[in-house]
Design a protein around this motif. Structure first.
Motif, PDB file in Angstrom:
ATOM      1  N   VAL A   1       0.845  -1.207   0.000  1.00 21.14           N
ATOM      2  CA  VAL A   1       0.000   0.000   0.000  1.00 21.14           C
ATOM      3  C   VAL A   1       0.880   1.256   0.000  1.00 21.14           C
ATOM      4  CG1 VAL A   1      -1.588   1.366   1.431  1.00 21.14           C
ATOM      5  CG2 VAL A   1      -2.036  -1.069   1.045  1.00 21.14           C
ATOM      6  N   LEU A   2       1.938   1.252   0.814  1.00 20.40           N
ATOM      7  CA  LEU A   2       2.826   2.414   0.890  1.00 20.40           C
ATOM      8  C   LEU A   2       3.573   2.647  -0.419  1.00 20.40           C
ATOM      9  CD1 LEU A   2       4.310   2.050   4.493  1.00 20.40           C
ATOM     10  CD2 LEU A   2       2.496   3.590   3.719  1.00 20.40           C
ATOM     11  N   ILE A   3       3.917   1.562  -1.121  1.00 16.39           N
ATOM     12  CA  ILE A   3       4.623   1.700  -2.404  1.00 16.39           C
ATOM     13  C   ILE A   3       3.721   2.388  -3.432  1.00 16.39           C
ATOM     14  CG2 ILE A   3       5.530   0.420  -4.404  1.00 16.39           C
ATOM     15  CD1 ILE A   3       6.594  -1.679  -2.413  1.00 16.39           C
ATOM     16  N   PHE A   4       2.433   2.012  -3.445  1.00 16.78           N
ATOM     17  CA  PHE A   4       1.549   2.440  -4.546  1.00 16.78           C
ATOM     18  C   PHE A   4       0.631   3.608  -4.193  1.00 16.78           C
ATOM     19  CE2 PHE A   4       2.522  -2.027  -5.659  1.00 16.78           C
ATOM     20  CZ  PHE A   4       3.111  -1.795  -6.908  1.00 16.78           C
ATOM     21  N   THR A   5       0.825   4.243  -3.034  1.00 19.79           N
ATOM     22  CA  THR A   5       0.001   5.402  -2.683  1.00 19.79           C
ATOM     23  C   THR A   5       0.905   6.639  -2.544  1.00 19.79           C
ATOM     24  OG1 THR A   5       0.218   4.952  -0.301  1.00 19.79           O
ATOM     25  CG2 THR A   5      -1.677   3.980  -1.443  1.00 19.79           C
ATOM     26  N   PRO A   6       0.297   7.847  -2.486  1.00 19.72           N
ATOM     27  CA  PRO A   6       1.096   9.076  -2.341  1.00 19.72           C
ATOM     28  C   PRO A   6       1.973   9.104  -1.087  1.00 19.72           C
ATOM     29  CG  PRO A   6      -1.123   9.616  -3.038  1.00 19.72           C
ATOM     30  CD  PRO A   6      -1.126   8.152  -2.721  1.00 19.72           C
ATOM     31  N   LEU A   7       1.647   8.292  -0.060  1.00 16.77           N
ATOM     32  CA  LEU A   7       2.490   8.251   1.142  1.00 16.77           C
ATOM     33  C   LEU A   7       3.918   7.827   0.803  1.00 16.77           C
ATOM     34  CD1 LEU A   7       0.106   6.588   3.775  1.00 16.77           C
ATOM     35  CD2 LEU A   7       0.674   9.012   3.540  1.00 16.77           C
ATOM     36  N   GLY A   8       4.090   7.130  -0.299  1.00 15.87           N
ATOM     37  CA  GLY A   8       5.424   6.688  -0.717  1.00 15.87           C
ATOM     38  C   GLY A   8       6.355   7.830  -1.072  1.00 15.87           C
ATOM     39  N   ARG A   9       5.799   9.059  -1.268  1.00 14.06           N
ATOM     40  CA  ARG A   9       6.645  10.210  -1.627  1.00 14.06           C
ATOM     41  C   ARG A   9       7.288  10.879  -0.422  1.00 14.06           C
ATOM     42  NH1 ARG A   9       2.266  12.054  -4.735  1.00 14.06           N
ATOM     43  NH2 ARG A   9       2.301  14.058  -3.647  1.00 14.06           N
ATOM     44  N   VAL A  10       6.841  10.537   0.795  1.00 15.95           N
ATOM     45  CA  VAL A  10       7.447  11.120   2.004  1.00 15.95           C
ATOM     46  C   VAL A  10       8.921  10.730   2.061  1.00 15.95           C
ATOM     47  CG1 VAL A  10       7.448  11.082   4.530  1.00 15.95           C
ATOM     48  CG2 VAL A  10       5.275  11.094   3.279  1.00 15.95           C
ATOM     49  N   ARG A  11       9.773  11.711   2.422  1.00 15.90           N
ATOM     50  CA  ARG A  11      11.219  11.440   2.476  1.00 15.90           C
ATOM     51  C   ARG A  11      11.674  11.393   3.929  1.00 15.90           C
ATOM     52  NH1 ARG A  11      15.062  11.070  -1.224  1.00 15.90           N
ATOM     53  NH2 ARG A  11      13.565  11.599  -2.856  1.00 15.90           N
ATOM     54  N   LEU A  12      12.436  10.365   4.271  1.00 21.74           N
ATOM     55  CA  LEU A  12      12.936  10.197   5.638  1.00 21.74           C
ATOM     56  C   LEU A  12      14.046  11.213   5.910  1.00 21.74           C
ATOM     57  CD1 LEU A  12      13.093   6.294   5.684  1.00 21.74           C
ATOM     58  CD2 LEU A  12      11.308   7.756   6.657  1.00 21.74           C
ATOM     59  N   GLY A  13      13.802  12.103   6.869  1.00 18.68           N
ATOM     60  CA  GLY A  13      14.789  13.148   7.175  1.00 18.68           C
ATOM     61  C   GLY A  13      14.410  14.507   6.647  1.00 18.68           C
ATOM     62  N   GLY A  14      13.249  14.611   5.982  1.00 17.14           N
ATOM     63  CA  GLY A  14      12.805  15.904   5.466  1.00 17.14           C
ATOM     64  C   GLY A  14      12.790  15.945   3.949  1.00 17.14           C
ATOM     65  N   THR A  15      12.026  16.907   3.396  1.00 19.61           N
ATOM     66  CA  THR A  15      11.837  16.966   1.936  1.00 19.61           C
ATOM     67  C   THR A  15      13.127  17.196   1.174  1.00 19.61           C
ATOM     68  OG1 THR A  15      11.270  19.306   2.214  1.00 19.61           O
ATOM     69  CG2 THR A  15       9.430  17.747   2.060  1.00 19.61           C
ATOM     70  N   GLU A  16      14.141  17.814   1.811  1.00 24.66           N
ATOM     71  CA  GLU A  16      15.417  18.100   1.129  1.00 24.66           C
ATOM     72  C   GLU A  16      16.533  17.134   1.539  1.00 24.66           C
ATOM     73  OE1 GLU A  16      15.398  20.446  -1.185  1.00 24.66           O
ATOM     74  OE2 GLU A  16      13.303  20.853  -0.661  1.00 24.66           O
ATOM     75  N   ALA A  17      16.217  16.128   2.328  1.00 27.28           N
ATOM     76  CA  ALA A  17      17.252  15.214   2.843  1.00 27.28           C
ATOM     77  C   ALA A  17      17.889  14.414   1.719  1.00 27.28           C
ATOM     78  CB  ALA A  17      16.647  14.266   3.882  1.00 27.28           C
ATOM     79  N   GLN A  18      19.206  14.248   1.817  1.00 25.94           N
ATOM     80  CA  GLN A  18      19.972  13.446   0.857  1.00 25.94           C
ATOM     81  C   GLN A  18      20.433  12.158   1.534  1.00 25.94           C
ATOM     82  OE1 GLN A  18      20.464  14.256  -2.483  1.00 25.94           O
ATOM     83  NE2 GLN A  18      18.946  15.818  -1.922  1.00 25.94           N
ATOM     84  N   PRO A  19      20.490  11.038   0.786  1.00 23.83           N
ATOM     85  CA  PRO A  19      20.926   9.768   1.397  1.00 23.83           C
ATOM     86  C   PRO A  19      22.337   9.856   1.963  1.00 23.83           C
ATOM     87  CG  PRO A  19      19.913   9.379  -0.748  1.00 23.83           C
ATOM     88  CD  PRO A  19      20.079  10.863  -0.616  1.00 23.83           C
ATOM     89  N   ASP A  20      22.538   9.231   3.119  1.00 28.76           N
ATOM     90  CA  ASP A  20      23.867   9.199   3.742  1.00 28.76           C
ATOM     91  C   ASP A  20      24.798   8.243   3.025  1.00 28.76           C
ATOM     92  OD1 ASP A  20      23.100  10.995   5.664  1.00 28.76           O
ATOM     93  OD2 ASP A  20      22.524   9.477   7.135  1.00 28.76           O
ATOM     94  N   TYR A  21      24.239   7.252   2.321  1.00 35.20           N
ATOM     95  CA  TYR A  21      25.048   6.234   1.652  1.00 35.20           C
ATOM     96  C   TYR A  21      24.598   6.087   0.201  1.00 35.20           C
ATOM     97  CZ  TYR A  21      26.092   4.916   6.481  1.00 35.20           C
ATOM     98  OH  TYR A  21      26.479   4.930   7.794  1.00 35.20           O
ATOM     99  N   GLY A  22      25.544   5.767  -0.692  1.00 38.73           N
ATOM    100  CA  GLY A  22      25.209   5.469  -2.079  1.00 38.73           C
ATOM    101  C   GLY A  22      24.473   4.137  -2.168  1.00 38.73           C
ATOM    102  N   TYR A  23      23.916   3.858  -3.356  1.00 39.95           N
ATOM    103  CA  TYR A  23      23.134   2.628  -3.515  1.00 39.95           C
ATOM    104  C   TYR A  23      23.934   1.375  -3.187  1.00 39.95           C
ATOM    105  CZ  TYR A  23      18.923   4.719  -5.504  1.00 39.95           C
ATOM    106  OH  TYR A  23      17.757   5.419  -5.662  1.00 39.95           O
ATOM    107  N   LEU A  24      25.185   1.311  -3.668  1.00 41.22           N
ATOM    108  CA  LEU A  24      25.979   0.092  -3.460  1.00 41.22           C
ATOM    109  C   LEU A  24      26.216  -0.163  -1.972  1.00 41.22           C
ATOM    110  CD1 LEU A  24      27.411  -2.220  -4.901  1.00 41.22           C
ATOM    111  CD2 LEU A  24      29.497  -0.840  -4.911  1.00 41.22           C
ATOM    112  N   GLY A  25      26.633   0.879  -1.237  1.00 38.49           N
ATOM    113  CA  GLY A  25      26.874   0.737   0.195  1.00 38.49           C
ATOM    114  C   GLY A  25      25.597   0.421   0.954  1.00 38.49           C
ATOM    115  N   TRP A  26      24.502   1.090   0.554  1.00 37.33           N
ATOM    116  CA  TRP A  26      23.210   0.880   1.219  1.00 37.33           C
ATOM    117  C   TRP A  26      22.708  -0.543   0.996  1.00 37.33           C
ATOM    118  CZ3 TRP A  26      17.790   2.182  -0.751  1.00 37.33           C
ATOM    119  CH2 TRP A  26      16.864   2.176   0.308  1.00 37.33           C
ATOM    120  N   PHE A  27      22.746  -1.004  -0.267  1.00 36.54           N
ATOM    121  CA  PHE A  27      22.315  -2.368  -0.580  1.00 36.54           C
ATOM    122  C   PHE A  27      23.154  -3.390   0.177  1.00 36.54           C
ATOM    123  CE2 PHE A  27      20.512  -1.195  -5.037  1.00 36.54           C
ATOM    124  CZ  PHE A  27      19.384  -0.666  -4.417  1.00 36.54           C
ATOM    125  N   SER A  28      24.469  -3.132   0.269  1.00 33.64           N
ATOM    126  CA  SER A  28      25.357  -4.067   0.976  1.00 33.64           C
ATOM    127  C   SER A  28      24.950  -4.198   2.439  1.00 33.64           C
ATOM    128  CB  SER A  28      26.814  -3.597   0.899  1.00 33.64           C
ATOM    129  OG  SER A  28      27.252  -3.602  -0.426  1.00 33.64           O
TER     130      SER A  28
END
Length: 543
Positions: A97-124
């Motif tokens: 439900v969260l994937i397919f509804t507008p709630l999925g657009r909420v960003r953790l850390g705020g609307t301007e937050a940038q990820p602390d880790y790149g995809y490779l490090g995060w996936f690992s």
């Protein structure tokens, strides 16, 4: 990392919760010479005393403990399997439900937050969180068990109920159908459902810490439901349950790992099997974990996790190349399809004819995964700041699930092929903890790969024990992430002591009983947390 700013300070728009509560305001701070304590007076005291009492009573009444634990596990999984299976389905539905509804657009850390880790490090890190001891313990034994029980067909007792352990309707006498059903049932226990459990817990923790400005503890997730009462006894009870669930979930894994490492050492070096060997292994693993605790998070857990990842990938690639390579590669996709087609039937909580499978396997697994959810959830939350909810859920569900499917397809698929094609019956006869080593025995370089497998089991436990001690300590310190080291030493030591008490008080049955017993109340906590988390998301600005 992008920078060293405080992760609790949001970037961009958020809808914070206005509360007067200060992190650590209910804590007791004690300094004894060079050592200090900074503990939540009620959470630490009650959960600590409960654990100490459990260890003392189990060790004092060992003979009475075993039948008690066995009866407790059988009653809980036999009578409440529908509850565990139904709850896990709810967590999967919430994630989609969260994937397919507008709630999925909420960003953790705020609307301007940038990820602390790149995809490779995060996936690992997501992959490392999921690559627990269970994959080593069950990677060969579970696909083999489900396939052989399916191949054996169904059997009825005097009361007309099934006595076999096959999933669904079994596949009596049909090798290919039994293999497909066996792999589907295995993947069911290691893919979407467990990761949905972790995703719900992790998302709640990340949202209420990074966006709402509350402490990084389980009680914070309940603020929309309880308001300021979350800092009182309702919150204390939630955090105490989280501490106990995590501790007993970790102790269960520690006991399983000790039995597998003991079997491997007996197989390789002739070291006697038995409680003494397992207890010595638990003591050794706990001692290494204590060294890691004292070394700190980056020097300890991070380095050990990296070593473990490299060893696990090397072992996986080795089996792919020297095993039935084509069968493994095609089997991966066949197993995935078998899982998808059997998923509705496997996840059905009511009216099951395969009661042994549903209660003995699935209900136990879901309770075990739920007891691990505070630990894994907090780890995932801490590395996922800056991700959108949609991105977060897709990654947390799919990346580790795919890794688990691959692991089970490689190790389980190879073992099943050796049994049916090569007639290697020793796999069927080997004890559960020994089946991985029995499979490696017929592949090249068996001594080396078996030794690597033992090292992997031990290091998985060290990293789990160290990370688990950190998470339990954060909860028991009222959300303080920089509490004094002696507290983590206490929790790390008692994880080992609980595992020893359970080994002496009934072995595997006792370990499973405590995972289910602490998983039951925490399932209720997690269901309420999911509802509260959705309420919290609905009030957030969407990036």
């Amino acid at each position: 990392m992008t920078d060293n700013k405080d992760p609790m300070i949001p970037d961009g728009d958020v809808n914070p919760i206005d509360t007067d509560y200060q992190i650590g305001q209910d804590n007791i701070v004690v300094n004894v010479g060079p050592f200090g304590l900074d503990i939540h007076n009620r959470v630490f005291a009650i959960s600590g005393l409960a654990v100490v009492a459990f260890v003392i009573l189990t060790l004092a009444f060992q003979t009475q403990a075993e039948p008690l634990f066995t009866g407790l596990r059988n009653w809980l999984t036999g009578n409440l399997d529908w509850f565990f299976i139904g709850a896990a389905n709810i967590f999967v539905i919430i994630c989609f439900v969260l994937i397919f509804t507008p709630l999925g657009r909420v960003r953790l850390g705020g609307t301007e937050a940038q990820p602390d880790y790149g995809y490779l490090g995060w996936f690992s890190m997501l992959f490392a969180a999921g690559m627990g001891i269970g994959l080593m313990f069950y990677g060969v034994s579970e696909p083999m068990s489900h396939t052989l029980s399916s191949f054996g067909g169904t059997s009825l007792g005097e009361n007309g109920l099934r006595t076999d352990w096959a999933p669904l309707g079994a596949a009596g006498g049909d090798q290919e159908a039994a293999r497909q059903l066996g792999m589907a049932a295995t993947i069911f226990h290691w893919a979407l459902h467990p990761w949905a459990i972790y995703a719900v817990m992790a998302l709640g923790l990340a949202l209420f810490s990074f966006n709402k400005g509350l402490p990084l503890t389980i009680r914070s997730v309940f603020y929309p439901l309880l308001g300021e009462r979350v800092w009182g006894w309702p919150g204390h009870i939630i955090d105490i349950l989280a501490v106990l669930a995590t501790l007993f979930g970790l102790a269960t894994s520690l006991g399983l790992g000790a039995s597998q490492a003991a079997s491997g050492l007996n197989y390789l070096f002739g070291i006697p099997l038995g409680d003494t060997t397992q207890i010595l292994l638990v003591i050794g693993i706990t001692a290494i974990a204590l060294v890691s605790v004292l070394a700190g998070l980056d020097a300890g857990v991070k380095r050990l996790s990296e070593i473990n990842m490299i060893l696990a990938v090397l072992l996986l690639l080795f089996v792919i190349f020297v095993g039935p390579t084509l069968l493994i590669l095609t089997g991966f996709f066949e197993s995935l399809w078998a899982y998808i087609t059997n998923l509705p039937a496997l996840s059905n909580p009511v009216g099951r004819e395969d009661s042994n499978f549903a209660s003995g396997w699935t209900a136990f697994y879901w309770a075990w995964w739920i007891s691990w959810s505070p630990f894994v959830g907090m780890f995932i939350a801490r590395v996922s700041r800056g991700r959108s909810v949609r991105e977060f859920i897709i990654a947390v569900l799919l990346v580790p699930s795919t890794a688990c499917v691959l692991w089970m397809s490689v190790f389980g698929g190879t073992a099943i092929d050796l049994y049916f094609t090569e007639g290697y019956t020793a796999l069927k006869d080997a004890a559960l903890p020994l089946q991985l080593f029995t499979m490696l025995d017929v592949l090249p370089l068996a001594q080396i790969t078996s030794f690597i497998a033992i090292v992997l089991v031990v290091v998985f436990f060290v990293t789990s024990s160290d990370s688990g001690s950190l998470v339990i300590d954060v909860i028991a310190a009222g959300g303080k992430v920089d509490a004094p080291t002696p507290q983590r030493v206490f929790w790390c030591t008692f994880e080992g002591l609980v595992a020893i008490a359970l080994i002496l008080g009934g072995g595997l049955a006792a370990l499973q009983a405590m995972a289910v017993s602490t998983g039951l109340p925490f399932t209720l906590v997690l269901l309420m947390a999911a509802f509260s988390m959705v309420k919290g998301l609905a009030s957030e600005p969407r990036g």
